[in-house]
Design a protein around this motif. Structure first.
Motif, PDB file in Angstrom:
ATOM      1  N   VAL A 250      -4.391   4.607  -9.912  1.00  0.00           N
ATOM      2  CA  VAL A 250      -4.573   4.328  -8.495  1.00  0.00           C
ATOM      3  C   VAL A 250      -3.198   4.166  -7.862  1.00  0.00           C
ATOM      4  N   ILE A 251      -2.945   4.947  -6.827  1.00  0.00           N
ATOM      5  CA  ILE A 251      -1.683   4.857  -6.095  1.00  0.00           C
ATOM      6  C   ILE A 251      -1.934   4.043  -4.836  1.00  0.00           C
ATOM      7  N   THR A 252      -1.070   3.098  -4.578  1.00  0.00           N
ATOM      8  CA  THR A 252      -1.329   2.145  -3.498  1.00  0.00           C
ATOM      9  C   THR A 252      -0.851   2.645  -2.136  1.00  0.00           C
ATOM     10  N   HIS A 253      -1.472   2.079  -1.126  1.00  0.00           N
ATOM     11  CA  HIS A 253      -1.004   2.180   0.253  1.00  0.00           C
ATOM     12  C   HIS A 253      -0.744   0.742   0.708  1.00  0.00           C
ATOM     13  N   PRO A 254       0.334   0.485   1.444  1.00  0.00           N
ATOM     14  CA  PRO A 254       0.645  -0.909   1.799  1.00  0.00           C
ATOM     15  C   PRO A 254      -0.422  -1.593   2.647  1.00  0.00           C
ATOM     16  N   ARG A 255      -1.247  -0.804   3.342  1.00  0.00           N
ATOM     17  CA  ARG A 255      -2.290  -1.391   4.205  1.00  0.00           C
ATOM     18  C   ARG A 255      -3.631  -0.741   3.894  1.00  0.00           C
ATOM     19  N   PRO A 256      -4.356  -1.241   2.891  1.00  0.00           N
ATOM     20  CA  PRO A 256      -5.660  -0.671   2.557  1.00  0.00           C
ATOM     21  C   PRO A 256      -6.616  -0.723   3.739  1.00  0.00           C
ATOM     22  N   ALA A 257      -7.442   0.308   3.855  1.00  0.00           N
ATOM     23  CA  ALA A 257      -8.314   0.434   5.020  1.00  0.00           C
ATOM     24  C   ALA A 257      -9.416  -0.616   5.060  1.00  0.00           C
ATOM     25  N   CYS A 258      -9.727  -1.218   3.922  1.00  0.00           N
ATOM     26  CA  CYS A 258     -10.815  -2.193   3.888  1.00  0.00           C
ATOM     27  C   CYS A 258     -10.449  -3.498   4.592  1.00  0.00           C
ATOM     28  N   GLY A 259      -9.174  -3.675   4.925  1.00  0.00           N
ATOM     29  CA  GLY A 259      -8.755  -4.868   5.648  1.00  0.00           C
ATOM     30  C   GLY A 259      -8.320  -6.020   4.768  1.00  0.00           C
ATOM     31  N   ARG A 260      -8.522  -5.894   3.458  1.00  0.00           N
ATOM     32  CA  ARG A 260      -8.046  -6.932   2.552  1.00  0.00           C
ATOM     33  C   ARG A 260      -6.598  -6.650   2.157  1.00  0.00           C
ATOM     34  N   SER A 261      -5.946  -7.661   1.564  1.00  0.00           N
ATOM     35  CA  SER A 261      -4.548  -7.491   1.174  1.00  0.00           C
ATOM     36  C   SER A 261      -4.433  -6.504   0.024  1.00  0.00           C
ATOM     37  N   LEU A 262      -3.243  -5.938  -0.119  1.00  0.00           N
ATOM     38  CA  LEU A 262      -2.997  -5.021  -1.225  1.00  0.00           C
ATOM     39  C   LEU A 262      -3.242  -5.715  -2.557  1.00  0.00           C
ATOM     40  N   GLU A 263      -2.819  -6.967  -2.673  1.00  0.00           N
ATOM     41  CA  GLU A 263      -3.011  -7.702  -3.924  1.00  0.00           C
ATOM     42  C   GLU A 263      -4.494  -7.840  -4.266  1.00  0.00           C
ATOM     43  N   GLN A 264      -5.326  -8.117  -3.260  1.00  0.00           N
ATOM     44  CA  GLN A 264      -6.760  -8.235  -3.505  1.00  0.00           C
ATOM     45  C   GLN A 264      -7.369  -6.900  -3.917  1.00  0.00           C
ATOM     46  N   VAL A 265      -6.932  -5.821  -3.273  1.00  0.00           N
ATOM     47  CA  VAL A 265      -7.464  -4.507  -3.605  1.00  0.00           C
ATOM     48  C   VAL A 265      -7.047  -4.092  -5.021  1.00  0.00           C
ATOM     49  N   VAL A 266      -5.797  -4.335  -5.382  1.00  0.00           N
ATOM     50  CA  VAL A 266      -5.352  -4.006  -6.740  1.00  0.00           C
ATOM     51  C   VAL A 266      -6.127  -4.825  -7.770  1.00  0.00           C
ATOM     52  N   ALA A 267      -6.369  -6.099  -7.474  1.00  0.00           N
ATOM     53  CA  ALA A 267      -7.175  -6.916  -8.391  1.00  0.00           C
ATOM     54  C   ALA A 267      -8.564  -6.320  -8.568  1.00  0.00           C
ATOM     55  N   ASP A 268      -9.182  -5.860  -7.481  1.00  0.00           N
ATOM     56  CA  ASP A 268     -10.491  -5.215  -7.573  1.00  0.00           C
ATOM     57  C   ASP A 268     -10.422  -3.963  -8.442  1.00  0.00           C
ATOM     58  N   CYS A 269      -9.376  -3.178  -8.259  1.00  0.00           N
ATOM     59  CA  CYS A 269      -9.248  -1.922  -8.998  1.00  0.00           C
ATOM     60  C   CYS A 269      -9.080  -2.147 -10.496  1.00  0.00           C
ATOM     61  N   VAL A 270      -8.234  -3.094 -10.865  1.00  0.00           N
ATOM     62  CA  VAL A 270      -8.035  -3.316 -12.296  1.00  0.00           C
ATOM     63  C   VAL A 270      -9.238  -4.031 -12.907  1.00  0.00           C
ATOM     64  N   ASP A 271      -9.894  -4.877 -12.136  1.00  0.00           N
ATOM     65  CA  ASP A 271     -11.123  -5.490 -12.629  1.00  0.00           C
ATOM     66  C   ASP A 271     -12.198  -4.437 -12.856  1.00  0.00           C
ATOM     67  N   ALA A 272     -12.175  -3.372 -12.057  1.00  0.00           N
ATOM     68  CA  ALA A 272     -13.137  -2.282 -12.207  1.00  0.00           C
ATOM     69  C   ALA A 272     -12.785  -1.364 -13.374  1.00  0.00           C
ATOM     70  N   GLY A 273     -11.582  -1.540 -13.942  1.00  0.00           N
ATOM     71  CA  GLY A 273     -11.196  -0.759 -15.113  1.00  0.00           C
ATOM     72  C   GLY A 273     -10.071   0.223 -14.922  1.00  0.00           C
ATOM     73  N   ALA A 274      -9.460   0.260 -13.732  1.00  0.00           N
ATOM     74  CA  ALA A 274      -8.345   1.191 -13.525  1.00  0.00           C
ATOM     75  C   ALA A 274      -7.259   0.935 -14.563  1.00  0.00           C
ATOM     76  N   PRO A 275      -6.858   1.953 -15.320  1.00  0.00           N
ATOM     77  CA  PRO A 275      -5.874   1.733 -16.384  1.00  0.00           C
ATOM     78  C   PRO A 275      -4.448   1.630 -15.898  1.00  0.00           C
ATOM     79  N   ALA A 276      -4.173   2.121 -14.676  1.00  0.00           N
ATOM     80  CA  ALA A 276      -2.799   2.105 -14.175  1.00  0.00           C
ATOM     81  C   ALA A 276      -2.789   2.049 -12.659  1.00  0.00           C
ATOM     82  N   ILE A 277      -1.835   1.294 -12.132  1.00  0.00           N
ATOM     83  CA  ILE A 277      -1.585   1.186 -10.704  1.00  0.00           C
ATOM     84  C   ILE A 277      -0.167   1.667 -10.442  1.00  0.00           C
TER      85      ILE A 277
END
Length: 205
Positions: free
Chosen positions: A2-29
């Motif tokens: 998963v490649i990040t964008h500094p302002r995710p469209a969902c309105g949550r912080s990047l840190e929260q979105v990355v936490a969701d992604c790795v909790d979902a099983g993303a092997p790399a950010i």
């Protein structure tokens, strides 16, 4: 990946979105922010490193080897205008991952010889994440050719969605996604769906 964008469209912080992604099983950010200065990027990378490390996922920093080394990231992703792969390999720890972007088989071969660990190959289906590439799609076959030439793990990137990801996975390459996840209202759900298509769990790129 998963490649990040500094302002995710969902309105949550990047840190929260990355936490969701790795909790979902993303092997790399891959932390990608072309606008942040070194101090801000390092602070963000340090926060994301704590999140990815606790989840057993890899953190790759786009472009900035200095930032990656400073926060103890797992690797760096370089492009043609960045520090050469050979120079990065000369100063990076032995187990440090170095990725490189190319869609050219010959350049891919040179990157492998210089010490790259994996390649990002695209834009496969075109992309709006990089200016000028919306209509420049190299197609899955080019990914296959780059992979064969380099004999490195390859990640198809650019315009990848749930609808077309299987075309890349059929080339025996992995996938790197930005917009499909960062523009989603539920990034973790998209990651889970992509992982089901890939048939994969947590593993390094």
């Amino acid at each position: 990946m998963v490649i990040t964008h500094p302002r995710p469209a969902c309105g949550r912080s990047l840190e929260q979105v990355v936490a969701d992604c790795v909790d979902a099983g993303a092997p790399a950010i891959q932390l990608r922010d072309k606008t942040a200065d070194g101090r801000a990027l390092t602070a963000t990378a340090a926060r994301l490193r704590a999140t990815t490390k606790s989840a057993g996922a890899a953190l790759i920093v786009n472009d900035r080897l200095d930032v990656a080394l400073a926060v103890g990231a797992d690797g760096v992703h370089l492009g043609p205008d960045d520090l050469p792969v050979s120079a990065a390999r000369a100063i990076a720890p032995p187990d440090f991952l170095i990725g490189y972007s190319t869609d050219d088989p010959e350049e891919a071969r040179r990157a492998a010889a210089a010490g790259a660990d994996y390649l990002g190959v695209g834009a496969v289906f075109g992309t709006r994440s990089k200016p000028g590439l919306a209509n420049e799609a190299i197609g899955p076959d080019r990914v296959r050719r780059v992979r064969a030439a380099s004999r490195l793990p390859c990640l198809g990137i650019g315009g990848i969605t749930l609808q077309n990801a299987a075309e890349i996975l059929d080339t025996a390459a992995g996938i790197a996604v930005l917009s499909s996840v960062m523009s989603a209202s539920d990034p973790g759900a998209v990651v889970r769906s992509l992982l089901r298509l890939a048939g994969g769990g947590r593993r390094r790129p």
